[in-house]
Design a protein around this motif. Structure first.
Motif, PDB file in Angstrom:
ATOM      1  N   SER A  26      77.228  54.273  29.764  1.00 52.24           N
ATOM      2  CA  SER A  26      78.645  54.164  29.437  1.00 52.24           C
ATOM      3  C   SER A  26      79.094  55.474  28.801  1.00 52.24           C
ATOM      4  O   SER A  26      78.308  56.389  28.594  1.00 52.24           O
ATOM      5  CB  SER A  26      78.874  52.988  28.478  1.00 52.24           C
ATOM      6  OG  SER A  26      78.110  53.160  27.305  1.00 52.24           O
ATOM      7  N   GLY A  27      80.370  55.559  28.466  1.00 53.39           N
ATOM      8  CA  GLY A  27      80.876  56.780  27.854  1.00 53.39           C
ATOM      9  C   GLY A  27      80.842  57.914  28.861  1.00 53.39           C
ATOM     10  O   GLY A  27      81.643  57.970  29.785  1.00 53.39           O
ATOM     11  N   THR A  28      79.907  58.845  28.688  1.00 54.58           N
ATOM     12  CA  THR A  28      79.773  59.967  29.620  1.00 54.58           C
ATOM     13  C   THR A  28      78.949  59.572  30.844  1.00 54.58           C
ATOM     14  O   THR A  28      78.539  60.412  31.617  1.00 54.58           O
ATOM     15  CB  THR A  28      79.089  61.150  28.918  1.00 54.58           C
ATOM     16  OG1 THR A  28      77.805  60.749  28.462  1.00 54.58           O
ATOM     17  CG2 THR A  28      79.926  61.644  27.758  1.00 54.58           C
ATOM     18  N   ALA A  29      78.696  58.284  31.016  1.00 50.50           N
ATOM     19  CA  ALA A  29      77.805  57.824  32.079  1.00 50.50           C
ATOM     20  C   ALA A  29      78.346  58.167  33.449  1.00 50.50           C
ATOM     21  O   ALA A  29      79.543  58.174  33.678  1.00 50.50           O
ATOM     22  CB  ALA A  29      77.623  56.316  31.984  1.00 50.50           C
ATOM     23  N   HIS A  30      77.425  58.471  34.360  1.00 49.53           N
ATOM     24  CA  HIS A  30      77.783  58.585  35.766  1.00 49.53           C
ATOM     25  C   HIS A  30      76.917  57.602  36.534  1.00 49.53           C
ATOM     26  O   HIS A  30      75.769  57.896  36.861  1.00 49.53           O
ATOM     27  CB  HIS A  30      77.579  59.995  36.297  1.00 49.53           C
ATOM     28  CG  HIS A  30      77.956  60.109  37.748  1.00 49.53           C
ATOM     29  ND1 HIS A  30      77.121  59.724  38.769  1.00 49.53           N
ATOM     30  CD2 HIS A  30      79.100  60.504  38.347  1.00 49.53           C
ATOM     31  CE1 HIS A  30      77.723  59.906  39.935  1.00 49.53           C
ATOM     32  NE2 HIS A  30      78.926  60.380  39.699  1.00 49.53           N
ATOM     33  N   ALA A  31      77.448  56.432  36.752  1.00 50.70           N
ATOM     34  CA  ALA A  31      76.725  55.418  37.506  1.00 50.70           C
ATOM     35  C   ALA A  31      76.976  55.624  38.996  1.00 50.70           C
ATOM     36  O   ALA A  31      77.900  56.336  39.387  1.00 50.70           O
ATOM     37  CB  ALA A  31      77.192  54.020  37.091  1.00 50.70           C
ATOM     38  N   GLY A  32      76.133  54.999  39.828  1.00 45.36           N
ATOM     39  CA  GLY A  32      76.346  55.035  41.262  1.00 45.36           C
ATOM     40  C   GLY A  32      77.402  54.026  41.662  1.00 45.36           C
ATOM     41  O   GLY A  32      77.975  53.334  40.814  1.00 45.36           O
ATOM     42  N   ASP A  36      79.033  51.235  39.218  1.00 45.23           N
ATOM     43  CA  ASP A  36      80.456  51.449  38.903  1.00 45.23           C
ATOM     44  C   ASP A  36      81.248  50.158  39.130  1.00 45.23           C
ATOM     45  O   ASP A  36      82.063  49.755  38.298  1.00 45.23           O
ATOM     46  CB  ASP A  36      81.040  52.559  39.782  1.00 45.23           C
ATOM     47  CG  ASP A  36      80.750  53.952  39.240  1.00 45.23           C
ATOM     48  OD1 ASP A  36      80.440  54.059  38.037  1.00 45.23           O
ATOM     49  OD2 ASP A  36      80.823  54.914  40.019  1.00 45.23           O
ATOM     50  N   LYS A  37      81.003  49.511  40.268  1.00 49.92           N
ATOM     51  CA  LYS A  37      81.715  48.256  40.565  1.00 49.92           C
ATOM     52  C   LYS A  37      81.361  47.170  39.563  1.00 49.92           C
ATOM     53  O   LYS A  37      82.233  46.400  39.129  1.00 49.92           O
ATOM     54  CB  LYS A  37      81.378  47.788  41.981  1.00 49.92           C
ATOM     55  CG  LYS A  37      82.002  48.600  43.095  1.00 49.92           C
ATOM     56  CD  LYS A  37      81.879  47.910  44.442  1.00 49.92           C
ATOM     57  CE  LYS A  37      80.438  47.673  44.837  1.00 49.92           C
ATOM     58  NZ  LYS A  37      80.310  47.054  46.173  1.00 49.92           N
ATOM     59  N   ILE A  38      80.094  47.099  39.199  1.00 50.05           N
ATOM     60  CA  ILE A  38      79.664  46.091  38.230  1.00 50.05           C
ATOM     61  C   ILE A  38      80.377  46.292  36.898  1.00 50.05           C
ATOM     62  O   ILE A  38      80.892  45.342  36.295  1.00 50.05           O
ATOM     63  CB  ILE A  38      78.135  46.155  38.050  1.00 50.05           C
ATOM     64  CG1 ILE A  38      77.420  45.636  39.309  1.00 50.05           C
ATOM     65  CG2 ILE A  38      77.694  45.347  36.824  1.00 50.05           C
ATOM     66  CD1 ILE A  38      75.919  45.862  39.294  1.00 50.05           C
ATOM     67  N   ASN A  39      80.421  47.534  36.441  1.00 50.34           N
ATOM     68  CA  ASN A  39      81.073  47.817  35.160  1.00 50.34           C
ATOM     69  C   ASN A  39      82.572  47.554  35.208  1.00 50.34           C
ATOM     70  O   ASN A  39      83.163  47.017  34.259  1.00 50.34           O
ATOM     71  CB  ASN A  39      80.796  49.269  34.749  1.00 50.34           C
ATOM     72  CG  ASN A  39      79.390  49.471  34.228  1.00 50.34           C
ATOM     73  OD1 ASN A  39      78.849  48.616  33.546  1.00 50.34           O
ATOM     74  ND2 ASN A  39      78.782  50.598  34.561  1.00 50.34           N
ATOM     75  N   GLN A  40      83.210  47.903  36.310  1.00 55.03           N
ATOM     76  CA  GLN A  40      84.642  47.672  36.452  1.00 55.03           C
ATOM     77  C   GLN A  40      84.961  46.185  36.532  1.00 55.03           C
ATOM     78  O   GLN A  40      85.945  45.708  35.962  1.00 55.03           O
ATOM     79  CB  GLN A  40      85.160  48.393  37.693  1.00 55.03           C
ATOM     80  CG  GLN A  40      85.158  49.909  37.587  1.00 55.03           C
ATOM     81  CD  GLN A  40      85.342  50.605  38.922  1.00 55.03           C
ATOM     82  OE1 GLN A  40      85.630  49.958  39.944  1.00 55.03           O
ATOM     83  NE2 GLN A  40      85.175  51.925  38.948  1.00 55.03           N
ATOM     84  N   ARG A 243      70.542  54.683  39.742  1.00 54.69           N
ATOM     85  CA  ARG A 243      70.662  54.179  38.369  1.00 54.69           C
ATOM     86  C   ARG A 243      70.535  52.658  38.342  1.00 54.69           C
ATOM     87  O   ARG A 243      69.822  52.099  37.512  1.00 54.69           O
ATOM     88  CB  ARG A 243      72.014  54.627  37.802  1.00 54.69           C
ATOM     89  CG  ARG A 243      72.348  54.077  36.427  1.00 54.69           C
ATOM     90  CD  ARG A 243      71.454  54.647  35.359  1.00 54.69           C
ATOM     91  NE  ARG A 243      71.795  54.115  34.055  1.00 54.69           N
ATOM     92  CZ  ARG A 243      71.055  54.279  32.983  1.00 54.69           C
ATOM     93  NH1 ARG A 243      69.946  54.969  33.051  1.00 54.69           N
ATOM     94  NH2 ARG A 243      71.421  53.772  31.830  1.00 54.69           N
ATOM     95  N   TRP A 244      71.195  52.000  39.264  1.00 56.77           N
ATOM     96  CA  TRP A 244      71.138  50.546  39.343  1.00 56.77           C
ATOM     97  C   TRP A 244      69.718  50.096  39.681  1.00 56.77           C
ATOM     98  O   TRP A 244      69.196  49.142  39.117  1.00 56.77           O
ATOM     99  CB  TRP A 244      72.135  50.063  40.379  1.00 56.77           C
ATOM    100  CG  TRP A 244      72.183  48.594  40.678  1.00 56.77           C
ATOM    101  CD1 TRP A 244      72.259  48.028  41.914  1.00 56.77           C
ATOM    102  CD2 TRP A 244      72.233  47.495  39.759  1.00 56.77           C
ATOM    103  NE1 TRP A 244      72.324  46.660  41.828  1.00 56.77           N
ATOM    104  CE2 TRP A 244      72.310  46.304  40.510  1.00 56.77           C
ATOM    105  CE3 TRP A 244      72.195  47.402  38.366  1.00 56.77           C
ATOM    106  CZ2 TRP A 244      72.352  45.037  39.938  1.00 56.77           C
ATOM    107  CZ3 TRP A 244      72.232  46.143  37.780  1.00 56.77           C
ATOM    108  CH2 TRP A 244      72.317  44.983  38.553  1.00 56.77           C
ATOM    109  N   LEU A 245      69.062  50.811  40.591  1.00 57.73           N
ATOM    110  CA  LEU A 245      67.691  50.478  40.955  1.00 57.73           C
ATOM    111  C   LEU A 245      66.768  50.560  39.745  1.00 57.73           C
ATOM    112  O   LEU A 245      65.921  49.673  39.536  1.00 57.73           O
ATOM    113  CB  LEU A 245      67.193  51.414  42.055  1.00 57.73           C
ATOM    114  CG  LEU A 245      65.721  51.237  42.475  1.00 57.73           C
ATOM    115  CD1 LEU A 245      65.489  49.848  43.057  1.00 57.73           C
ATOM    116  CD2 LEU A 245      65.327  52.316  43.477  1.00 57.73           C
TER     117      LEU A 245
END
Length: 343
Positions: A26-32, A36-40, A243-245
Protein backbone atom coordinates in the motif's frame (compact mmCIF):
# COMPACT_ATOMS: atom_id res chain seq x y z
CA UNK A 1 36.79 4.01 -4.89
CA UNK A 2 36.91 4.45 -8.66
CA UNK A 3 34.23 6.41 -10.43
CA UNK A 4 33.10 3.17 -12.05
CA UNK A 5 32.78 1.50 -8.65
CA UNK A 6 30.94 4.52 -7.30
CA UNK A 7 28.51 4.55 -10.21
CA UNK A 8 28.00 0.79 -9.87
CA UNK A 9 27.21 1.24 -6.18
CA UNK A 10 24.70 3.97 -6.96
CA UNK A 11 23.01 1.77 -9.56
CA UNK A 12 22.81 -1.15 -7.15
CA UNK A 13 21.37 1.09 -4.44
CA UNK A 14 18.82 2.49 -6.88
CA UNK A 15 17.75 -0.98 -7.98
CA UNK A 16 17.47 -2.15 -4.37
CA UNK A 17 15.33 0.87 -3.50
CA UNK A 18 13.09 0.23 -6.49
CA UNK A 19 12.65 -3.43 -5.56
CA UNK A 20 11.75 -2.52 -1.99
CA UNK A 21 9.24 0.06 -3.18
CA UNK A 22 7.59 -2.43 -5.51
CA UNK A 23 7.37 -4.95 -2.69
CA UNK A 24 5.11 -2.78 -0.56
CA UNK A 25 1.40 -3.48 -0.60
CA UNK A 26 0.00 0.00 0.00
CA UNK A 27 1.06 3.63 -0.03
CA UNK A 28 3.95 3.61 -2.51
CA UNK A 29 2.97 0.07 -3.50
CA UNK A 30 2.98 -1.04 -7.10
CA UNK A 31 0.78 -4.09 -7.28
CA UNK A 32 0.07 -6.05 -10.45
CA UNK A 33 -3.30 -5.97 -12.25
CA UNK A 34 -4.97 -8.60 -10.08
CA UNK A 35 -3.87 -7.14 -6.78
CA UNK A 36 -4.78 -3.65 -8.00
CA UNK A 37 -8.34 -4.87 -8.66
CA UNK A 38 -8.49 -6.59 -5.29
CA UNK A 39 -7.42 -3.44 -3.47
CA UNK A 40 -9.82 -1.24 -5.42
CA UNK A 41 -12.70 -3.64 -4.93
CA UNK A 42 -11.96 -4.32 -1.27
CA UNK A 43 -12.60 -8.05 -1.60
CA UNK A 44 -10.95 -11.16 -3.04
CA UNK A 45 -13.04 -13.20 -5.50
CA UNK A 46 -12.43 -16.92 -5.10
CA UNK A 47 -13.69 -19.73 -7.31
CA UNK A 48 -14.51 -22.94 -5.40
CA UNK A 49 -16.30 -26.25 -5.85
CA UNK A 50 -18.81 -28.10 -3.69
CA UNK A 51 -17.22 -31.05 -1.92
CA UNK A 52 -17.94 -31.64 1.78
CA UNK A 53 -14.88 -30.97 3.89
CA UNK A 54 -13.18 -28.93 1.19
CA UNK A 55 -15.80 -26.34 0.32
CA UNK A 56 -19.52 -26.23 1.04
CA UNK A 57 -21.97 -23.73 2.53
CA UNK A 58 -23.34 -24.48 6.00
CA UNK A 59 -27.00 -24.25 7.02
CA UNK A 60 -26.66 -20.46 7.24
CA UNK A 61 -25.10 -20.20 3.79
CA UNK A 62 -21.62 -19.41 5.14
CA UNK A 63 -18.89 -21.23 3.26
CA UNK A 64 -16.84 -23.72 5.26
CA UNK A 65 -14.03 -26.12 4.40
CA UNK A 66 -10.34 -26.80 4.01
CA UNK A 67 -9.85 -24.60 0.92
CA UNK A 68 -12.25 -21.99 2.27
CA UNK A 69 -9.95 -21.39 5.24
CA UNK A 70 -7.13 -20.60 2.83
CA UNK A 71 -9.35 -18.02 1.14
CA UNK A 72 -9.91 -16.39 4.52
CA UNK A 73 -6.18 -16.59 5.26
CA UNK A 74 -5.50 -14.65 2.05
CA UNK A 75 -8.05 -12.05 3.09
CA UNK A 76 -6.17 -11.65 6.37
CA UNK A 77 -2.83 -11.28 4.58
CA UNK A 78 -4.15 -8.58 2.24
CA UNK A 79 -6.74 -6.77 4.36
CA UNK A 80 -6.16 -7.90 7.96
CA UNK A 81 -9.76 -9.20 7.91
CA UNK A 82 -10.88 -12.80 7.22
CA UNK A 83 -14.21 -11.79 5.70
CA UNK A 84 -13.18 -9.60 2.77
CA UNK A 85 -13.51 -12.55 0.42
CA UNK A 86 -16.30 -13.77 -1.88
CA UNK A 87 -16.66 -17.48 -2.63
CA UNK A 88 -18.44 -18.58 -5.80
CA UNK A 89 -19.15 -22.16 -6.81
CA UNK A 90 -18.03 -22.88 -10.35
CA UNK A 91 -17.99 -26.13 -12.33
CA UNK A 92 -14.72 -27.57 -13.70
CA UNK A 93 -15.85 -26.55 -17.20
CA UNK A 94 -16.42 -22.94 -16.13
CA UNK A 95 -13.76 -22.20 -13.53
CA UNK A 96 -10.61 -22.11 -15.69
CA UNK A 97 -12.12 -19.82 -18.36
CA UNK A 98 -13.53 -17.68 -15.54
CA UNK A 99 -10.05 -17.30 -14.06
CA UNK A 100 -8.64 -16.39 -17.48
CA UNK A 101 -11.31 -13.74 -18.02
CA UNK A 102 -10.72 -12.15 -14.60
CA UNK A 103 -14.01 -13.26 -13.06
CA UNK A 104 -12.00 -14.78 -10.21
CA UNK A 105 -8.82 -13.52 -8.57
CA UNK A 106 -7.87 -17.05 -7.57
CA UNK A 107 -9.14 -20.61 -7.81
CA UNK A 108 -9.19 -22.58 -4.58
CA UNK A 109 -11.23 -25.34 -6.13
CA UNK A 110 -8.87 -28.29 -6.05
CA UNK A 111 -7.09 -27.43 -9.30
CA UNK A 112 -4.42 -29.93 -10.38
CA UNK A 113 -1.08 -28.46 -11.38
CA UNK A 114 -0.26 -29.50 -14.96
CA UNK A 115 2.27 -28.35 -17.53
CA UNK A 116 -0.48 -27.54 -20.05
CA UNK A 117 -2.27 -25.27 -17.63
CA UNK A 118 1.00 -23.52 -16.83
CA UNK A 119 2.28 -23.07 -20.40
CA UNK A 120 -0.76 -23.13 -22.68
CA UNK A 121 -3.30 -21.49 -20.38
CA UNK A 122 -0.82 -19.20 -18.66
CA UNK A 123 -1.79 -19.99 -15.08
CA UNK A 124 0.54 -19.65 -12.12
CA UNK A 125 0.22 -22.03 -9.21
CA UNK A 126 0.91 -21.53 -5.54
CA UNK A 127 2.31 -24.28 -3.30
CA UNK A 128 0.56 -27.65 -3.32
CA UNK A 129 -1.96 -27.48 -0.50
CA UNK A 130 -3.25 -31.03 -0.84
CA UNK A 131 -1.52 -34.04 -2.39
CA UNK A 132 -4.25 -36.10 -3.95
CA UNK A 133 -4.68 -38.83 -6.54
CA UNK A 134 -7.51 -40.04 -8.74
CA UNK A 135 -9.47 -42.95 -7.31
CA UNK A 136 -12.47 -45.11 -8.18
CA UNK A 137 -15.60 -45.51 -6.06
CA UNK A 138 -17.50 -48.77 -6.67
CA UNK A 139 -20.38 -50.78 -5.32
CA UNK A 140 -19.13 -53.50 -2.98
CA UNK A 141 -21.47 -56.06 -4.52
CA UNK A 142 -19.33 -56.00 -7.68
CA UNK A 143 -16.79 -57.95 -5.68
CA UNK A 144 -13.77 -56.04 -7.01
CA UNK A 145 -10.72 -55.26 -4.91
CA UNK A 146 -8.60 -53.39 -7.44
CA UNK A 147 -9.17 -51.20 -10.48
CA UNK A 148 -7.98 -53.85 -12.94
CA UNK A 149 -10.93 -56.03 -11.84
CA UNK A 150 -13.29 -53.53 -13.49
CA UNK A 151 -12.71 -55.02 -16.95
CA UNK A 152 -15.85 -54.26 -18.99
CA UNK A 153 -17.32 -51.94 -16.36
CA UNK A 154 -19.21 -48.72 -17.02
CA UNK A 155 -17.42 -45.84 -15.29
CA UNK A 156 -18.60 -42.27 -14.84
CA UNK A 157 -16.09 -39.43 -15.16
CA UNK A 158 -16.60 -35.70 -15.00
CA UNK A 159 -16.25 -33.83 -18.26
CA UNK A 160 -13.68 -31.08 -18.50
CA UNK A 161 -11.29 -32.65 -15.99
CA UNK A 162 -8.02 -34.56 -16.12
CA UNK A 163 -10.00 -37.52 -14.79
CA UNK A 164 -11.34 -38.41 -18.25
CA UNK A 165 -7.83 -38.80 -19.64
CA UNK A 166 -6.42 -40.52 -16.57
CA UNK A 167 -8.97 -43.34 -16.48
CA UNK A 168 -8.61 -43.89 -20.23
CA UNK A 169 -4.82 -44.03 -19.87
CA UNK A 170 -5.10 -46.51 -16.99
CA UNK A 171 -7.27 -48.97 -18.89
CA UNK A 172 -5.17 -48.62 -22.01
CA UNK A 173 -2.01 -49.47 -20.08
CA UNK A 174 -3.60 -52.46 -18.32
CA UNK A 175 -5.13 -53.81 -21.54
CA UNK A 176 -8.61 -53.80 -19.99
CA UNK A 177 -11.84 -52.44 -21.45
CA UNK A 178 -14.35 -50.05 -19.96
CA UNK A 179 -17.29 -47.98 -21.09
CA UNK A 180 -16.93 -44.29 -20.22
CA UNK A 181 -19.95 -42.22 -19.24
CA UNK A 182 -19.31 -38.48 -19.23
CA UNK A 183 -21.13 -36.61 -16.48
CA UNK A 184 -20.99 -32.82 -16.44
CA UNK A 185 -22.63 -32.05 -13.10
CA UNK A 186 -20.95 -33.69 -10.10
CA UNK A 187 -24.33 -33.72 -8.39
CA UNK A 188 -25.41 -36.39 -10.88
CA UNK A 189 -22.62 -38.77 -9.87
CA UNK A 190 -24.49 -40.09 -6.85
CA UNK A 191 -27.72 -40.68 -8.77
CA UNK A 192 -25.83 -42.45 -11.57
CA UNK A 193 -24.11 -44.77 -9.10
CA UNK A 194 -27.15 -45.52 -6.94
CA UNK A 195 -29.41 -46.12 -9.95
CA UNK A 196 -26.95 -48.54 -11.53
CA UNK A 197 -26.42 -46.34 -14.58
CA UNK A 198 -22.70 -46.74 -13.89
CA UNK A 199 -20.78 -49.42 -12.01
CA UNK A 200 -18.28 -46.95 -10.63
CA UNK A 201 -17.31 -43.29 -10.67
CA UNK A 202 -13.84 -41.80 -10.84
CA UNK A 203 -12.60 -38.48 -9.48
CA UNK A 204 -9.88 -37.24 -7.19
CA UNK A 205 -10.03 -39.37 -4.06
CA UNK A 206 -10.74 -36.19 -2.07
CA UNK A 207 -13.98 -35.82 -4.02
CA UNK A 208 -14.87 -39.50 -3.71
CA UNK A 209 -14.56 -39.53 0.06
CA UNK A 210 -17.08 -36.69 0.18
CA UNK A 211 -19.34 -38.35 -2.40
CA UNK A 212 -19.41 -41.58 -0.40
CA UNK A 213 -20.79 -39.77 2.65
CA UNK A 214 -23.68 -38.47 0.51
CA UNK A 215 -24.83 -41.92 -0.62
CA UNK A 216 -27.95 -43.36 1.00
CA UNK A 217 -26.00 -46.45 2.06
CA UNK A 218 -22.34 -45.43 2.15
CA UNK A 219 -21.26 -48.77 3.63
CA UNK A 220 -22.35 -50.46 0.39
CA UNK A 221 -19.57 -48.68 -1.49
CA UNK A 222 -15.78 -48.60 -1.33
CA UNK A 223 -12.98 -46.42 -2.70
CA UNK A 224 -10.47 -48.80 -4.33
CA UNK A 225 -6.89 -48.53 -3.03
CA UNK A 226 -5.13 -47.58 -6.27
CA UNK A 227 -4.49 -44.03 -7.35
CA UNK A 228 -4.61 -43.60 -11.11
CA UNK A 229 -2.67 -40.36 -11.11
CA UNK A 230 -0.80 -37.72 -9.16
CA UNK A 231 -3.12 -34.82 -8.40
CA UNK A 232 -1.25 -32.03 -6.60
CA UNK A 233 -3.96 -29.50 -5.76
CA UNK A 234 -2.82 -25.90 -5.54
CA UNK A 235 -4.17 -22.34 -5.71
CA UNK A 236 -4.28 -21.10 -9.31
CA UNK A 237 -4.06 -17.49 -10.46
CA UNK A 238 -3.80 -15.79 -13.84
CA UNK A 239 -0.29 -14.88 -14.95
CA UNK A 240 1.06 -11.35 -14.86
CA UNK A 241 0.95 -10.49 -11.16
CA UNK A 242 4.04 -11.71 -9.33
CA UNK A 243 3.15 -9.76 -6.19
CA UNK A 244 -0.19 -11.53 -5.88
CA UNK A 245 1.49 -14.89 -6.50
CA UNK A 246 3.98 -14.32 -3.69
CA UNK A 247 1.21 -13.37 -1.25
CA UNK A 248 -0.53 -16.64 -2.13
CA UNK A 249 2.73 -18.59 -1.77
CA UNK A 250 3.66 -17.24 1.63
CA UNK A 251 0.14 -17.39 3.03
CA UNK A 252 0.15 -21.15 2.41
CA UNK A 253 3.72 -21.47 3.68
CA UNK A 254 2.81 -19.66 6.90
CA UNK A 255 0.30 -22.35 7.89
CA UNK A 256 2.85 -25.09 7.20
CA UNK A 257 5.70 -23.37 9.02
CA UNK A 258 3.52 -22.68 12.03
CA UNK A 259 2.70 -26.38 12.37
CA UNK A 260 6.39 -27.28 12.09
CA UNK A 261 7.16 -24.93 14.97
CA UNK A 262 4.20 -26.21 16.99
CA UNK A 263 2.40 -22.86 16.82
CA UNK A 264 -1.39 -23.20 16.92
CA UNK A 265 -4.38 -20.87 17.17
CA UNK A 266 -4.56 -21.75 20.87
CA UNK A 267 -0.93 -21.19 21.86
CA UNK A 268 0.20 -18.52 19.38
CA UNK A 269 0.07 -15.82 22.06
CA UNK A 270 2.50 -17.81 24.19
CA UNK A 271 4.93 -17.94 21.26
CA UNK A 272 5.02 -14.15 21.22
CA UNK A 273 7.40 -14.53 24.18
CA UNK A 274 9.71 -16.92 22.30
CA UNK A 275 13.39 -15.89 22.31
CA UNK A 276 13.85 -17.53 18.88
CA UNK A 277 14.56 -14.67 16.43
CA UNK A 278 13.00 -16.61 13.54
CA UNK A 279 9.73 -16.98 15.45
CA UNK A 280 9.89 -13.32 16.51
CA UNK A 281 10.11 -12.29 12.84
CA UNK A 282 7.40 -14.76 11.82
CA UNK A 283 4.90 -13.50 14.38
CA UNK A 284 5.80 -9.82 14.00
CA UNK A 285 7.33 -9.32 17.44
CA UNK A 286 10.30 -8.21 15.39
CA UNK A 287 8.56 -6.17 12.66
CA UNK A 288 11.52 -6.16 10.26
CA UNK A 289 10.32 -9.06 8.08
CA UNK A 290 6.80 -7.73 7.59
CA UNK A 291 8.08 -4.24 6.87
CA UNK A 292 10.61 -5.56 4.33
CA UNK A 293 7.97 -7.45 2.33
CA UNK A 294 5.29 -4.79 2.64
CA UNK A 295 2.80 -6.71 4.78
CA UNK A 296 1.47 -6.01 8.26
CA UNK A 297 4.21 -7.39 10.55
CA UNK A 298 1.48 -9.38 12.33
CA UNK A 299 0.08 -10.95 9.15
CA UNK A 300 1.24 -14.50 9.93
CA UNK A 301 0.20 -14.16 13.58
CA UNK A 302 -3.27 -13.04 12.49
CA UNK A 303 -3.62 -15.96 10.07
CA UNK A 304 -2.66 -18.57 12.67
CA UNK A 305 -4.74 -16.91 15.40
CA UNK A 306 -7.81 -16.89 13.14
CA UNK A 307 -7.70 -20.05 10.98
CA UNK A 308 -4.91 -22.06 12.61
CA UNK A 309 -1.95 -23.94 11.22
CA UNK A 310 -2.13 -26.54 8.44
CA UNK A 311 -2.78 -29.42 10.85
CA UNK A 312 -5.60 -27.57 12.56
CA UNK A 313 -7.23 -26.75 9.21
CA UNK A 314 -6.90 -30.39 8.09
CA UNK A 315 -8.23 -31.83 11.36
CA UNK A 316 -11.14 -29.39 11.50
CA UNK A 317 -12.49 -30.16 8.05
CA UNK A 318 -11.07 -33.44 6.72
CA UNK A 319 -10.38 -35.66 9.73
CA UNK A 320 -14.12 -36.00 10.51
CA UNK A 321 -14.56 -37.51 7.01
CA UNK A 322 -12.04 -40.24 7.80
CA UNK A 323 -9.11 -38.70 5.96
CA UNK A 324 -5.63 -39.78 6.96
CA UNK A 325 -2.96 -37.13 6.38
CA UNK A 326 -0.77 -39.48 4.33
CA UNK A 327 1.42 -37.45 1.98
CA UNK A 328 -0.07 -34.32 3.55
CA UNK A 329 2.02 -34.74 6.66
CA UNK A 330 4.92 -32.44 7.40
CA UNK A 331 8.26 -33.44 5.89
CA UNK A 332 9.48 -34.03 9.45
CA UNK A 333 6.75 -36.68 9.81
CA UNK A 334 7.45 -38.44 6.51
CA UNK A 335 5.10 -36.32 4.40
CA UNK A 336 5.62 -33.85 1.56
CA UNK A 337 4.74 -30.56 3.26
CA UNK A 338 7.71 -28.24 3.52
CA UNK A 339 7.96 -24.47 3.87
CA UNK A 340 10.90 -22.39 2.66
CA UNK A 341 12.56 -20.25 5.37
CA UNK A 342 10.86 -17.13 6.68
CA UNK A 343 13.84 -14.81 6.55
Amino acid sequence: MSSQGFIGGVVRSTIAAALLASATLSGTAHAGPTLDKINQRGTIKVGVGTTPGFFSPDSNGRWQGFFIDYGRALSIAVFGNPDKVEFTNSSPQQRLPALQSGEFDILLSGVTVTVTRAFKLGFHFGPTIFYDGQGILVRKDLGVTKAADLDGATIGAQSGTTGELNVADFFRKTGKKFTPVTIEDTGQFIAALESGRVDAITQDSSDLVGKRTQLKKPDDYIVLPERLSKEPLAPAIAGGDDRWLEIVNWTVNATIQAEEWGITSKNVDEFLKSPDPAIQRFLGVDPSLGEAIGLDPKWAYNIIKTVGNYGEIFDRHLKPLGWDRGYNRLWTDGGLLYSPPFR
